[in-house]
Design a protein around this motif. Structure first.
Motif, short mmCIF file in Angstrom:
data_model
loop_
_atom_site.label_atom_id
_atom_site.label_comp_id
_atom_site.label_asym_id
_atom_site.label_seq_id
_atom_site.Cartn_x
_atom_site.Cartn_y
_atom_site.Cartn_z
N LEU A 1 48.49 43.35 27.69
CA LEU A 1 48.00 44.71 27.50
C LEU A 1 46.48 44.76 27.53
N ARG A 2 45.82 43.77 26.96
CA ARG A 2 44.35 43.73 27.01
C ARG A 2 43.86 43.60 28.46
N TRP A 3 44.53 42.78 29.26
CA TRP A 3 44.17 42.60 30.66
C TRP A 3 44.37 43.90 31.43
N GLN A 4 45.49 44.58 31.19
CA GLN A 4 45.75 45.85 31.87
C GLN A 4 44.74 46.91 31.46
N THR A 5 44.35 46.93 30.21
CA THR A 5 43.35 47.89 29.73
C THR A 5 42.01 47.64 30.42
N ALA A 6 41.64 46.39 30.57
CA ALA A 6 40.39 46.08 31.25
C ALA A 6 40.44 46.52 32.71
N LEU A 7 41.58 46.32 33.37
CA LEU A 7 41.71 46.75 34.77
C LEU A 7 41.62 48.27 34.90
N VAL A 8 42.22 49.00 33.97
CA VAL A 8 42.14 50.46 34.00
C VAL A 8 40.70 50.92 33.78
N ALA A 9 39.97 50.25 32.89
CA ALA A 9 38.57 50.61 32.65
C ALA A 9 37.73 50.37 33.91
N VAL A 10 37.95 49.26 34.59
CA VAL A 10 37.21 48.97 35.82
C VAL A 10 37.56 49.99 36.91
N ALA A 11 38.85 50.34 37.00
CA ALA A 11 39.26 51.32 38.01
C ALA A 11 38.62 52.68 37.74
N GLY A 12 38.55 53.07 36.48
CA GLY A 12 37.91 54.34 36.14
C GLY A 12 36.43 54.35 36.48
N THR A 13 35.77 53.24 36.22
CA THR A 13 34.35 53.13 36.55
C THR A 13 34.14 53.20 38.06
N LEU A 14 34.98 52.52 38.81
CA LEU A 14 34.87 52.57 40.27
C LEU A 14 35.13 53.98 40.81
N LEU A 15 36.06 54.69 40.18
CA LEU A 15 36.33 56.07 40.60
C LEU A 15 35.12 56.96 40.35
N LEU A 16 34.45 56.78 39.23
CA LEU A 16 33.24 57.57 38.95
C LEU A 16 32.12 57.23 39.93
N ILE A 17 31.99 55.96 40.26
CA ILE A 17 30.96 55.57 41.24
C ILE A 17 31.27 56.18 42.60
N ALA A 18 32.53 56.17 43.00
CA ALA A 18 32.91 56.75 44.29
C ALA A 18 32.66 58.26 44.31
N ALA A 19 32.95 58.94 43.20
CA ALA A 19 32.70 60.39 43.14
C ALA A 19 31.20 60.69 43.23
#
Length: 92
Positions: A29-47
């Motif tokens: 769960l900690r690993w999945q949470t970290a991946l979701v945080a990275v994905a959210g950051t990448l989405l904000l950078i792309a926007a």
């Protein structure tokens, strides 16, 4: 070679399969949470990049993209602070 720890002084903790599975699930769960945080950051950078790329032709899209990035980053930061203060658990 001298031993620096006395392993006979204390009894080892009792482990069973359920405890080991719970620990494995917690780590996953900690690993999945970290991946979701990275994905959210990448989405904000792309926007933000999309907003700056269309600045000349569509300034209103730039405004919308930057507003989205601002509100998302603020909301995510507030949520991270709240969850961190409560020990990582969201109580309903």
């Amino acid at each position: 070679m001298n031993q620096i720890y006395n392993f006979e002084q204390h009894k080892p903790p009792v482990l069973n399969e359920n405890m080991l599975r719970a620990e494995l699930e917690r780590r996953r769960l900690r690993w999945q949470t970290a991946l979701v945080a990275v994905a959210g950051t990448l989405l904000l950078i792309a926007a933000a990049m999309l907003g700056f790329l269309v600045l000349e032709d569509y300034p209103w899209i730039t405004a919308l993209c930057l507003a989205y990035v601002l509100f998302s980053a603020t909301g995510g930061s507030v949520l991270a602070v709240v969850v961190t203060k409560k020990g990582g658990v969201i109580h309903e």
